[in-house]
Design an enzyme around this catalytic site. Structure first.
Site, PDB file in Angstrom:
ATOM      1  CD  GLU A  27      -3.617 -11.872  14.373  1.00 32.73           C
ATOM      2  OE1 GLU A  27      -2.995 -10.988  13.818  1.00 32.73           O
ATOM      3  OE2 GLU A  27      -4.862 -12.030  14.293  1.00 32.73           O
ATOM      4  CG  HIS A  66       4.150  -8.481   4.420  1.00 32.19           C
ATOM      5  ND1 HIS A  66       5.348  -7.992   4.875  1.00 32.19           N
ATOM      6  CD2 HIS A  66       3.183  -7.872   5.153  1.00 32.19           C
ATOM      7  CE1 HIS A  66       5.111  -7.107   5.835  1.00 32.19           C
ATOM      8  NE2 HIS A  66       3.812  -7.021   6.021  1.00 32.19           N
ATOM      9  CD  GLU A 116       6.637  -4.671  12.074  1.00 29.67           C
ATOM     10  OE1 GLU A 116       5.555  -5.046  11.580  1.00 29.67           O
ATOM     11  OE2 GLU A 116       6.711  -4.007  13.099  1.00 29.67           O
ATOM     12  CB  SER A 138      -0.927   0.012   1.217  1.00 28.15           C
ATOM     13  OG  SER A 138      -0.199  -0.117   2.411  1.00 28.15           O
ATOM     14  CG  HIS A 173       4.754   0.703  13.022  1.00 30.46           C
ATOM     15  ND1 HIS A 173       3.432   0.501  12.713  1.00 30.46           N
ATOM     16  CD2 HIS A 173       5.364  -0.497  12.863  1.00 30.46           C
ATOM     17  CE1 HIS A 173       3.251  -0.774  12.405  1.00 30.46           C
ATOM     18  NE2 HIS A 173       4.408  -1.398  12.479  1.00 30.46           N
ATOM     19  CG  ASP A 192       0.042  -8.998   2.065  1.00 26.11           C
ATOM     20  OD1 ASP A 192       1.275  -9.082   1.927  1.00 26.11           O
ATOM     21  OD2 ASP A 192      -0.636  -8.050   1.619  1.00 26.11           O
TER      22      ASP A 192
HETATM   23  N1  GLN Z   1      -0.192  -5.394   1.466  1.00 26.58           N
HETATM   24  C1  GLN Z   1      -0.640  -4.836   2.690  1.00 26.58           C
HETATM   25  C2  GLN Z   1      -0.242  -3.378   2.771  1.00 26.58           C
HETATM   26  O1  GLN Z   1       0.780  -3.045   2.235  1.00 26.58           O
HETATM   27  C3  GLN Z   1      -0.044  -5.575   3.861  1.00 26.58           C
HETATM   28  C4  GLN Z   1      -0.554  -5.054   5.182  1.00 26.58           C
HETATM   29  C5  GLN Z   1      -0.177  -5.900   6.373  1.00 26.58           C
HETATM   30  O2  GLN Z   1       0.775  -6.629   6.355  1.00 26.58           O
HETATM   31  N2  GLN Z   1      -0.894  -5.801   7.446  1.00 26.58           N
HETATM   32  O3  GLN Z   1      -0.920  -2.573   3.376  1.00 26.58           O
HETATM   33 ZN    ZN Z   2       2.754  -5.985   7.396  1.00 26.93          ZN
END
Ligand code: GLN
Ligand code: ZN
Length: 765
Positions: free
Chosen positions: A616, A652, A676, A444, A705, A610
């Site tokens: 979780e 991801h 991350e 995004s 962030h 993703d």
């Molecule tokens: N593709 C999503 C983005 O870039 C991934 C968001 C996520 O990992 N929560 O927003």
């Molecule tokens: Zn992410």
């Protein structure tokens, strides 16, 4: 007479009044009295709802302006020193703003201070503030909020039961801090007198029952913790109140004997997730104890089968008589507030659902049915439930033979890419012609006000579909042009058309429904509105292809397609309870598989699926992890494996521990995984190195962030650390996560630095 109660009720309000009040207070448009009176009003309304429904007790202690775990920490005087609250603690009255500063780093008054850590409450999507614990920590009663609320409910004439997190689960959820290493369990001795004092005060107020939540009992506990339960409750059992020990989110398993035997006056068990434990508990329950059976699902939105429950609980009623209590399985905090608000929801679908308010009615009716004192209303409810459930079982909207047939036809080979990673990597190298250390982003780009306004206008009918799509194409063109100018090797279209990574897909899939007011508190004033997966999931048509194709038409670089994976689609929804979660997940995987293949056919050479929610989904008991991971991995592979060797599959994941699930991460067999890592100083890569993770990795070097622009040297240093752990030919350079919450003014210089870092690194390696 069977007593009915709830473990807790949602506090946000049917219109998210709590969110509005709290945010207004933070912004300064509502003063303290205004906030307090908004809280009082909500509490009064929620207690009234419980009484009007006919519950025998109202629950006090489930309210919090931010988080009930935080409020308990404050009540126990566990406020970290950096908040400078010594005087407030000594005075026994820690202020509201101190609690807000612990939660979010700042408040209308007081110095901004680093907030406490926040994490998910067991396997829910509710986030609590992690208690910070220090060696030799002292506790003392430091707030009278709870006592005030008890008095408030009593003044309204309600019979009060107080709910509180128990001392062991509070410690269990806490985290050891400070230089000195120690075991937080050692703090129990210091903690118990304060709990004792608290219970004594409640006793003085005339409270008869206190529910102590100990959901840690449904997890595997070290022996020392099991023993600590005995020690702690033999002390607390002497308090001048009756204690109801509440377990939920699963079965007691090997803690069953322990929990049943603790010297308290009652036990609550989760009979929704673990119905099988009911008989075992009945066999062992001492004759003086109350058993509260959590029979109504507190974690999901489905209407209860009252007839079935009456039948199932009849023998418990016989055996226990008045010692049987009926409740939802856990606090109703985890479900939306009131179904009657959903006027736009299809009536048939609505008839299959129950939100918190409706669950109160179900609880009361079930108790009365068991007693044989059903009223006319109860009989009507019973009938309506039976009818609705029958309709649900038979509905062609739920059961689509073509979906079931397709799933039945899935073969092991459908989970396998055509060639092993080594062969694919070679094919992809030739096809994609990427440099060493290729740069990309996670999907995004900034969701600007203009984008949101366009989406609102479309929904309101002020913008035609064509106009809206033209607006989105402009955004995509802008994002692609920026990435070309920056020199990003594998660009993305930027996801402007997506409100949310789950909702966007759910809205285009059959079997998904969306509510208008189905908000559930996620943390603080933040609420989420999970979709409802009610039926067999299938894909009527392509969902993202037109956007990706358009984006690819604007550049010669390989455009990365962007999808939300099956496990995340499942995890962030209310899932149907009439088939295993795993089956629903496989259906989603097949729908996504078609999208992946369509993207490939449209000329998209890299596709990211993703899965930020993979971790979780782990069950609360580690013993159940392998089974979950096996199907979760299979679902991902099913969604990905339809493409040829040359098509590069990415995945991801956001911040996550990988150590204990690294084998499953590798088993996903994604060609590239982006994670991350920027704040962990690449330490997360150790797990990948130790496992000799075979495929490519993009460890995030840009903390999305933070509004700060990361420096070139900093990112170079991070990648050098990465290269010590992973062969450089298999590394990518990318941010930690998507950039939708950032502004272009932050993103552009940051990505420029990131590309420059990659260039410098390429010269070096
Ligand atoms: N593709 C999503 C983005 O870039 C991934 C968001 C996520 O990992 N929560 O927003
Ligand atoms: Zn992410």
């Amino acid at each position: 007479m069977t007593l009915s109660h709830v473990l807790g009720y949602p506090r946000i309000g049917a219109d998210r009044e709590l969110k509005r009040a709290v945010e207004a207070y933070w912004q300064g448009s509502l003063d303290r009295d205004g906030l307090e009176s908004a809280g009082r009003e909500l509490r009064a309304r929620h207690w009234a709802a419980q009484r009007e429904a006919g519950l025998d007790l109202v629950t006090v202690g489930d309210f919090a302006f931010y988080d009930q775990v935080l409020d308990l920490s404050v009540t126990l005087g566990a406020v970290p020193a950096r908040f400078g609250a010594e005087e407030e603690i000594a005075a026994g009255e820690v202020g509201l703003d101190t609690a807000f500063r612990m939660a979010r780093g700042r408040a209308p008054s007081g110095e901004p201070t680093a907030a406490c850590e926040m994490t998910k409450y067991f396997d829910t999507n509710y986030h609590y503030l992690v208690p910070e614990l220090h060696a030799g920590q002292r506790f003392r009663l430091a707030s009278s909020r709870l006592f005030d609320q008890v008095a408030e409910a009593q003044a309204l004439g309600h019979p009060v039961k107080v709910s509180l997190l128990g001392p062991l689960t509070w410690l269990w959820l806490g985290k050891e801090k400070g230089e000195q290493s120690f075991d937080r369990l050692a703090l129990l001795e210091e903690l118990l007198p304060v709990y004792g004092e608290l219970l004594a005060r409640l006793g003085e107020q005339g409270v008869e029952w206190v529910q102590l939540d100990e959901p840690a009992l449904v997890q595997e506990l070290p022996t020392a913790w099991q023993q600590a339960y005995e020690a702690a409750y033999s002390v607390l059992g002497r308090a001048p109140v009756k204690l109801l020990l509440a377990s939920y989110f699963g079965g007691l398993g090997d803690n069953l004997n322990l929990a049943v035997g603790l010297p308290v006056d009652g036990l609550h068990i989760d009979a929704v997730r673990a119905p099988e434990q009911l008989d075992a508990v009945l066999d062992r329950l001492p004759g003086y104890k109350v058993l509260s059976v959590g029979a109504i699902d507190g974690r999901n939105v489905w209407r209860a089968d009252l007839a079935l429950l009456r039948e199932r609980l009849a023998s418990a009623r016989m055996r226990l008589g008045r010692r049987l209590w009926i409740a939802p399985s856990c606090s109703l905090l985890h479900v939306p507030v009131d179904l009657t608000r959903e006027r736009d929801l299809d009536p048939e679908l609505a008839s299959w659902l129950a939100f918190a308010r409706q669950k109160l009615d179900e609880t009361v009716t079930l108790a009365r049915l068991l007693d044989g004192r059903a009223t006319e209303v109860d009989r009507r409810r019973l009938e309506a439930a039976t009818e609705a459930l029958q309709a649900r079982r038979d509905s062609p909207r739920i059961h689509r033979p073509e979906v079931a047939d397709r799933l039945a036809g899935v073969e092991p080979a459908d989970h396998e890419r055509r060639s092993p990673y080594g062969v694919r990597a070679e094919a992809q190298r030739r096809a994609l012609k990427l440099p060493l250390l290729p740069t990309t982003t996670i999907g995004s780009f900034p969701q600007t006000d203009a984008i949101r306004a366009a989406r609102r206008a479309l929904k309101a009918g002020e913008l035609s579909r064509d106009e809206y799509e033209a607006r989105m194409e402009e955004e995509i063109a802008y994002a692609v042009a920026r990435q070309e100018a920056l020199g990003i090797d594998m660009p993305v279209h930027g996801e402007p058309e997506r409100n949310d990574m789950v909702e966007y897909f759910g809205e285009q899939l059959d079997g998904y429904a969306f509510t208008r007011f189905g908000w559930v508190q996620s943390y603080g004033s933040r609420c989420v509105k999970p979709p409802v997966i009610y039926g067999d999931v299938s894909r009527p048509g392509p969902m993202t292809v037109r956007w990706s194709r358009y984006a690819q038409s604007l550049t010669d670089r390989p455009m990365k397609g962007m999808l939300t994976g099956p496990v995340t689609m499942l995890q962030w929804a209310f899932v149907r309870d009439d088939q295993p979660r795993e089956t629903t997940c496989r259906q989603i995987a097949l729908a996504l598989r078609d999208e992946v293949c369509d993207l490939e056919a449209a000329g998209i050479r890299a596709i990211q699926i993703d899965e930020p929610a993979l971790r979780e989904g782990l069950p609360l008991r580690q013993g159940e992890w392998p089974a979950y991971l096996a199907w979760a991995v299979e679902c991902f592979r099913l969604s990905a494996a339809g493409v040829g060797d040359e098509t590069q599959i990415h995945t991801h994941m956001c911040y996550s521990e990988f150590n204990d699930i690294i084998e499953s991460i590798a088993a996903l067999d994604a060609d590239v995984i982006t994670i991350e890592t920027s704040r962990s100083d690449m330490e997360l890569l150790d797990a990948f190195r130790e496992f000799a993770y075979p495929n490519e990795i993009g460890p995030g070097v840009y903390d999305i962030h933070s509004p700060n622009v990361p420096e070139v040297a900093w990112m170079v240093a991070l990648m050098e650390k990465a290269a010590e752990r992973i062969p450089v030919e298999r590394l990518w350079v990318n941010p930690d996560c998507g950039l939708k919450t950032r502004r272009w003014e932050e993103v552009e210089p940051a990505l420029a630095n990131m590309v420059e870092a990659a260039r410098q690194l390429r010269r070096r390696f």
